[in-house]
Design a protein around this motif. Structure first.
Motif, mmCIF file in Angstrom:
data_model
loop_
_atom_site.group_PDB
_atom_site.id
_atom_site.type_symbol
_atom_site.label_atom_id
_atom_site.label_comp_id
_atom_site.label_asym_id
_atom_site.label_seq_id
_atom_site.Cartn_x
_atom_site.Cartn_y
_atom_site.Cartn_z
ATOM 1 N N LEU A 1 28.706 55.396 39.763
ATOM 2 C CA LEU A 1 28.045 55.512 38.464
ATOM 3 C C LEU A 1 28.983 55.506 37.270
ATOM 4 C CD1 LEU A 1 25.158 57.998 39.315
ATOM 5 C CD2 LEU A 1 25.007 55.554 38.813
ATOM 6 N N GLU A 2 30.257 55.320 37.502
ATOM 7 C CA GLU A 2 31.156 55.206 36.352
ATOM 8 C C GLU A 2 32.132 54.049 36.548
ATOM 9 O OE1 GLU A 2 34.406 55.927 36.907
ATOM 10 O OE2 GLU A 2 34.356 57.161 38.704
ATOM 11 N N GLY A 3 32.452 53.385 35.433
ATOM 12 C CA GLY A 3 33.426 52.303 35.464
ATOM 13 C C GLY A 3 34.807 52.778 35.054
ATOM 14 N N GLU B 1 27.180 38.124 32.978
ATOM 15 C CA GLU B 1 27.429 39.551 33.111
ATOM 16 C C GLU B 1 27.223 40.002 34.546
ATOM 17 O OE1 GLU B 1 24.528 40.043 30.258
ATOM 18 O OE2 GLU B 1 22.883 40.417 31.645
ATOM 19 N N ALA B 2 27.821 41.139 34.857
ATOM 20 C CA ALA B 2 27.526 41.837 36.106
ATOM 21 C C ALA B 2 26.657 43.032 35.726
ATOM 22 C CB ALA B 2 28.817 42.292 36.763
ATOM 23 N N LEU B 3 25.619 43.258 36.501
ATOM 24 C CA LEU B 3 24.728 44.390 36.263
ATOM 25 C C LEU B 3 24.675 45.241 37.520
ATOM 26 C CD1 LEU B 3 21.644 42.719 34.530
ATOM 27 C CD2 LEU B 3 23.186 44.407 33.511
ATOM 28 N N TYR B 4 24.793 46.538 37.328
ATOM 29 C CA TYR B 4 24.730 47.455 38.470
ATOM 30 C C TYR B 4 23.607 48.446 38.205
ATOM 31 C CZ TYR B 4 29.503 45.644 38.844
ATOM 32 O OH TYR B 4 30.608 44.825 38.901
ATOM 33 N N HIS C 1 40.554 49.001 40.751
ATOM 34 C CA HIS C 1 40.037 47.671 41.109
ATOM 35 C C HIS C 1 40.705 46.554 40.290
ATOM 36 C CE1 HIS C 1 36.928 49.723 43.324
ATOM 37 N NE2 HIS C 1 36.358 50.226 42.243
ATOM 38 N N PRO C 2 41.966 46.229 40.606
ATOM 39 C CA PRO C 2 42.649 45.190 39.817
ATOM 40 C C PRO C 2 41.924 43.844 39.851
ATOM 41 C CG PRO C 2 43.951 45.866 41.751
ATOM 42 C CD PRO C 2 42.823 46.838 41.628
ATOM 43 N N GLY C 3 41.332 43.491 40.990
ATOM 44 C CA GLY C 3 40.624 42.203 41.095
ATOM 45 C C GLY C 3 39.375 42.187 40.232
ATOM 46 N N LEU C 4 38.611 43.256 40.280
ATOM 47 C CA LEU C 4 37.386 43.352 39.479
ATOM 48 C C LEU C 4 37.711 43.424 37.987
ATOM 49 C CD1 LEU C 4 34.299 43.750 39.309
ATOM 50 C CD2 LEU C 4 34.668 46.203 39.680
ATOM 51 N N MET C 5 38.817 44.107 37.678
ATOM 52 C CA MET C 5 39.237 44.259 36.279
ATOM 53 C C MET C 5 39.490 42.897 35.621
ATOM 54 S SD MET C 5 39.760 46.613 34.001
ATOM 55 C CE MET C 5 40.576 46.759 32.415
ATOM 56 N N LYS C 6 39.964 41.934 36.434
ATOM 57 C CA LYS C 6 40.221 40.591 35.895
ATOM 58 C C LYS C 6 38.920 39.881 35.529
ATOM 59 C CE LYS C 6 44.487 39.396 38.270
ATOM 60 N NZ LYS C 6 44.754 39.347 39.703
ATOM 61 N N GLU C 7 37.828 40.276 36.166
ATOM 62 C CA GLU C 7 36.564 39.558 35.982
ATOM 63 C C GLU C 7 35.734 40.088 34.811
ATOM 64 O OE1 GLU C 7 35.845 36.929 37.778
ATOM 65 O OE2 GLU C 7 37.399 37.146 39.305
ATOM 66 N N ILE C 8 35.906 41.356 34.478
ATOM 67 C CA ILE C 8 34.987 41.945 33.496
ATOM 68 C C ILE C 8 35.661 42.284 32.164
ATOM 69 C CG2 ILE C 8 33.466 42.903 35.280
ATOM 70 C CD1 ILE C 8 34.788 45.647 34.562
ATOM 71 N N ASP C 9 34.833 42.380 31.153
ATOM 72 C CA ASP C 9 35.266 42.746 29.809
ATOM 73 C C ASP C 9 35.108 44.263 29.688
ATOM 74 O OD1 ASP C 9 35.552 43.203 27.121
ATOM 75 O OD2 ASP C 9 33.862 41.949 26.512
ATOM 76 N N TYR C 10 36.164 44.974 30.056
ATOM 77 C CA TYR C 10 36.077 46.440 30.204
ATOM 78 C C TYR C 10 35.721 47.143 28.885
ATOM 79 C CZ TYR C 10 37.418 51.181 31.597
ATOM 80 O OH TYR C 10 37.423 52.530 31.857
ATOM 81 N N ALA C 11 36.200 46.609 27.782
ATOM 82 C CA ALA C 11 35.949 47.258 26.486
ATOM 83 C C ALA C 11 34.449 47.307 26.187
ATOM 84 C CB ALA C 11 36.684 46.511 25.374
ATOM 85 N N ILE D 1 31.107 39.462 31.833
ATOM 86 C CA ILE D 1 32.195 38.753 32.521
ATOM 87 C C ILE D 1 33.209 38.321 31.456
ATOM 88 C CG2 ILE D 1 32.800 36.741 33.912
ATOM 89 C CD1 ILE D 1 31.108 38.751 35.460
ATOM 90 N N ARG D 2 34.471 38.564 31.742
ATOM 91 C CA ARG D 2 35.540 38.304 30.770
ATOM 92 C C ARG D 2 35.765 36.801 30.601
ATOM 93 N NH1 ARG D 2 41.444 39.018 30.619
ATOM 94 N NH2 ARG D 2 41.496 38.764 32.864
ATOM 95 N N ALA D 3 36.083 36.407 29.396
ATOM 96 C CA ALA D 3 36.388 34.997 29.148
ATOM 97 C C ALA D 3 37.618 34.583 29.952
ATOM 98 C CB ALA D 3 36.641 34.780 27.657
ATOM 99 N N MET D 4 37.679 33.303 30.305
ATOM 100 C CA MET D 4 38.828 32.775 31.051
ATOM 101 C C MET D 4 40.119 32.974 30.282
ATOM 102 S SD MET D 4 38.669 31.417 34.002
ATOM 103 C CE MET D 4 39.457 29.996 34.680
ATOM 104 N N GLN D 5 41.164 33.426 30.983
ATOM 105 C CA GLN D 5 42.503 33.484 30.389
ATOM 106 C C GLN D 5 43.319 32.353 31.012
ATOM 107 O OE1 GLN D 5 42.958 36.055 28.117
ATOM 108 N NE2 GLN D 5 40.819 36.525 28.581
ATOM 109 N N PRO D 6 44.235 31.778 30.237
ATOM 110 C CA PRO D 6 45.010 30.653 30.791
ATOM 111 C C PRO D 6 45.746 31.028 32.082
ATOM 112 C CG PRO D 6 45.507 30.989 28.457
ATOM 113 C CD PRO D 6 44.604 32.112 28.866
ATOM 114 N N GLU D 7 46.193 32.290 32.180
ATOM 115 C CA GLU D 7 47.035 32.655 33.322
ATOM 116 C C GLU D 7 46.245 32.937 34.604
ATOM 117 O OE1 GLU D 7 46.620 34.434 30.600
ATOM 118 O OE2 GLU D 7 46.257 36.534 31.058
ATOM 119 N N ASP D 8 44.924 33.053 34.505
ATOM 120 C CA ASP D 8 44.218 33.431 35.741
ATOM 121 C C ASP D 8 43.250 32.354 36.233
ATOM 122 O OD1 ASP D 8 42.241 35.930 33.943
ATOM 123 O OD2 ASP D 8 42.074 33.755 33.981
ATOM 124 N N ALA D 9 43.547 31.132 35.888
ATOM 125 C CA ALA D 9 42.638 30.030 36.212
ATOM 126 C C ALA D 9 42.263 29.958 37.690
ATOM 127 C CB ALA D 9 43.266 28.715 35.770
#
Ligand SMILES: [Fe+2]
Length: 180
Positions: free
Chosen positions: A14-16, A71-74, A23-33, A50-58
């Protein structure tokens, strides 16, 4: 099966707050702010754009949006049902208390066109991603359960911004389990 009380597992879900560390992998996918939790009478909803694409993580991104907002919804439905909604799949998770310190989690995934050859790789990746996050959460939950045995630590404070869903769960527990 997880070596923790079922409420520990639900608290974690129940908390992010723990995502950046656990969760480093999940952190790359979502817009935590912009991650937020909304509570209702008997359920709550966590919203993670879902976080916008960054050049380094293509090559590493699973859910990078090509167009539009994703978005991801839980969803959590009191007391023990979880619905995880990603752009390409939905999974359900039912939490079954087995004993004071043992909990069973039952996941089921739902995808479009599961028989299509072209989707097989994608489905495998999504389930593997979900399993990676789950394994990280199991580690956390089992450590929290061990922490409950501490003779010196009792409880912490809720983060108002990041743990309103946990507080909501505890209020419901108090409402239903707190009666004489
Ligand atoms: Fe987690």
């Amino acid at each position: 099966m997880i070596a923790c009380n079922w409420k520990v597992y639900v608290d974690n879900y129940l908390e992010g707050y723990h995502i950046p560390i656990a969760h480093p992998g999940l952190m790359k996918e979502i817009d935590y702010a912009n991650y937020r939790t909304d509570t209702y009478r008997y359920y709550s909803q966590q919203f993670a754009p879902i976080r916008a694409m960054q050049p380094e993580d293509a090559s590493e991104r699973l859910y990078a949006p090509s167009t539009g907002v994703q978005e991801a919804l839980y969803f959590w439905v009191f007391p023990n049902l979880m619905l995880n909604i990603y752009p390409d799949n939905i999974s359900t998770n039912v939490i079954v208390p087995l004993s004071h310190e043992k909990t069973l989690t039952i996941f089921e995934w739902f995808f479009h066109e599961v028989a299509a050859e072209k989707n097989q790789e994608r489905i495998k990746r999504s389930v593997a991603f979900s399993d990676e996050v789950q394994q990280e959460d199991i580690g956390l939950c089992e450590q929290v359960q061990r922490g409950w045995r501490s003779s010196t630590y009792d409880r912490g404070r809720y983060s108002v911004k990041r743990e309103n869903g946990v507080h909501h769960f505890h209020m419901l527990l108090n409402e239903f389990l707190g009666r004489p």
